[in-house]
Scaffold this active site. Structure first.
Site, mmCIF file in Angstrom:
data_model
loop_
_atom_site.group_PDB
_atom_site.id
_atom_site.type_symbol
_atom_site.label_atom_id
_atom_site.label_comp_id
_atom_site.label_asym_id
_atom_site.label_seq_id
_atom_site.Cartn_x
_atom_site.Cartn_y
_atom_site.Cartn_z
ATOM 1 N N HIS A 1 0.832 -1.211 0.000
ATOM 2 C CA HIS A 1 0.000 0.000 0.000
ATOM 3 C C HIS A 1 0.867 1.260 0.000
ATOM 4 C CE1 HIS A 1 -3.333 -2.743 1.352
ATOM 5 N NE2 HIS A 1 -3.937 -2.004 0.443
ATOM 6 N N ASN A 2 1.509 1.498 -1.135
ATOM 7 C CA ASN A 2 2.370 2.673 -1.259
ATOM 8 C C ASN A 2 1.983 3.436 -2.535
ATOM 9 O OD1 ASN A 2 3.553 1.210 -3.426
ATOM 10 N ND2 ASN A 2 4.841 0.116 -1.946
ATOM 11 N N ALA A 3 2.779 4.425 -2.900
ATOM 12 C CA ALA A 3 2.419 5.274 -4.053
ATOM 13 C C ALA A 3 2.441 4.503 -5.379
ATOM 14 C CB ALA A 3 3.357 6.473 -4.119
ATOM 15 N N VAL A 4 3.195 3.413 -5.434
ATOM 16 C CA VAL A 4 3.227 2.634 -6.693
ATOM 17 C C VAL A 4 1.880 1.925 -6.881
ATOM 18 C CG1 VAL A 4 4.549 1.003 -8.104
ATOM 19 C CG2 VAL A 4 5.702 2.301 -6.314
ATOM 20 N N HIS A 5 1.313 1.433 -5.786
ATOM 21 C CA HIS A 5 -0.029 0.825 -5.879
ATOM 22 C C HIS A 5 -1.040 1.893 -6.350
ATOM 23 C CE1 HIS A 5 -3.810 -1.118 -4.930
ATOM 24 N NE2 HIS A 5 -4.062 -0.258 -3.950
ATOM 25 N N ASP B 1 -5.949 5.159 -1.210
ATOM 26 C CA ASP B 1 -5.325 4.486 -0.054
ATOM 27 C C ASP B 1 -4.405 5.443 0.707
ATOM 28 O OD1 ASP B 1 -6.363 1.898 0.165
ATOM 29 O OD2 ASP B 1 -5.047 1.115 -1.409
ATOM 30 N N ASP C 1 -8.754 -1.384 -8.109
ATOM 31 C CA ASP C 1 -8.081 -1.687 -6.844
ATOM 32 C C ASP C 1 -7.623 -3.151 -6.767
ATOM 33 O OD1 ASP C 1 -7.104 -0.881 -4.440
ATOM 34 O OD2 ASP C 1 -8.994 -1.052 -3.343
ATOM 35 N N GLN D 1 -3.387 -16.624 -3.357
ATOM 36 C CA GLN D 1 -3.682 -16.029 -4.663
ATOM 37 C C GLN D 1 -4.823 -16.760 -5.370
ATOM 38 O OE1 GLN D 1 -2.451 -12.958 -5.538
ATOM 39 N NE2 GLN D 1 -1.968 -13.344 -3.418
#
Ligand SMILES: Nc1ncnc2c1ncn2[C@@H]1O[C@@H]2COP(=O)(O)O[C@H]2[C@H]1O
Ligand SMILES: [Zn+2]
Length: 387
Positions: free
Chosen positions: A123-127, A164, A273, A324
């Protein structure tokens, strides 16, 4: 000309020219393929080469589903979210339509980027950049492109960028179990999502990017932003899916109705998402590893704090492969099946095919012990007294 171009072929002034790097990457891929050809048995070559070429194709084209956000993030020195977001404001002509001050806009996007925790594996800026690029692909779908107003497109992009914001890297259950102030503030209900949209609102005010909007425009945007971000609460998935299924089955979504357009944007943000299992395998697998890494880190903290370890966060009992397969079966496939029924487009079909093929890959890995991901040492998180 830069890779990021609009449909008319002109690149926006503030994006970068990464074409030489793409050429270098492609030659690297060709060399890699030659080496692979020497190593692989004949019958597997064709399949492998086709897959490799297909996924590398357009890996840096922001309009393409094969877009590789990790490669783009490297090329932009970790600023994928900033460049994609700013580009989309140009691409949709939002700066001109809404008379946006470019300095305030850039400040808003930078603040959002800083508001994501780079220490979170997932959950960072790349996501956020990945979700924003997916939303852009969906907005280009015929049914949406034709029906949505510029304000709705802008809100969809802003909601994807911010959805997020300030994510702490742990889930709601953890925040409740540890009596976090956010859980108290939001009464244990959609704790994270409430925090994300409130934080988004805070940065919109702080940057002043929309401060020139009249009250009614601002209120409409604020309401849409809230409804989209709150819809990303995965615990509300079944309610949204059931409603969507009925609409698709009975063909009752009327794109002239603003409430229906808002509903389809909620579904679009939800699809963006959880789109990572629908990306090409290499990108998808990396997301799976990152999300599991974050889950397992939460599990480690729970164990250390002597809290019950959340099932999907327990690295001792859960495998990436099984998680997964389950996530694709119960969350992703049902959602994208309806999404495809609604759009019947080549993109929605590609996503479904990718999900199927990625799921098959996880099943193969699960059956082959040699290919399975190794579990990290459990004693890396036990306290001294437990060792
Ligand atoms: N590949 C994945 N495997 C398991 N869970 C996932 C995966 N991708 C997304 N998720 C979950 O789906 C959630 C969607 O909302 P969030 O991004 O807040 O958090 C996400 C994760 O909890
Ligand atoms: Zn998310």
């Amino acid at each position: 000309m830069g890779i990021i171009t609009n449909d008319r072929g002109s690149s926006s002034a503030l994006t970068i020219d990464i074409l030489p790097i793409l050429r270098w990457q492609n030659s690297k891929t060709r060399n890699q393929l030659k080496r692979d050809k020497e190593r692989l048995p004949d019958e597997k070559i064709c399949d492998h080469l086709t897959k490799m070429l297909d996924t590398r194709k357009n890996a840096l084209d922001v309009n393409d589903w094969n877009f590789d956000v990790f490669a783009f993030n490297r090329l932009t020195n970790g600023r994928a979210l900033f460049h994609i977001s700013l580009h989309l404001f140009y691409e949709y002509n939002l700066i001109e339509i809404f008379k946006l001050d470019i300095v305030k806009l850039m400040r808003f996007i930078s603040l959002v980027e800083e508001g994501y925790h780079s220490s979170n594996p997932y959950h960072n800026a790349v996501h956020a950049a990945d979700v924003t690029q997916a939303m852009h692909c969906y907005l280009r779908e015929r049914k949406l492109d034709k029906a949505l107003s510029p304000l709705e497109k802008m809100t969809a992009i802003v909601s994807a960028i911010t959805h997020d914001l300030d994510h702490p890297g742990v889930n709601q259950a953890f925040l409740i179990a540890t009596s976090n102030h956010l859980a108290t503030l939001y009464n244990n209900c959609s704790v994270l999502e409430n925090h994300h949209w409130r934080s988004a609102l805070g940065l919109l005010h702080e940057s002043g990017v929309f401060e020139h909007f009249d009250r009614s425009l601002w209120k409409t945007m604020e309401w849409q932003l809230k409804s989209l971000i709150l819809a990303t609460d995965i615990s509300k998935q079944n309610g949204f899916l059931d409603q969507f299924k009925v609409h698709v089955k009975e063909n009752t979504l009327n794109m002239d109705d603003p409430k229906h357009r808002n509903f389809i944007l909620q579904i679009a943000l939800k699809c963006a998402d959880v789109c990572n299992p629908g990306r090409p395998w290499t990108t998808s697998k990396r997301w799976s590893e990152l999300v599991c890494d974050e889950f397992f880190k939460q599990g480690d903290r729970e164990r250390q704090m002597r809290l019950p370890v959340t099932q999907c966060c327990d690295r001792l009992t859960t495998s990436i492969e099984k998680m997964q397969i389950g996530f694709m079966n119960f969350v992703v496939m049902p959602l994208f099946t309806e999404w495809h029924r609604f759009h019947l487009s080549s993109l929605s079909e590609t996503i479904l095919l990718n999900i199927e093929s990625n799921q098959k890959n996880w099943q193969e890995i699960l059956l082959d012990p040699k290919m399975q991901t190794t579990k990290p040492e459990p004693n890396s998180f036990t306290s001294k007294s437990e060792e």
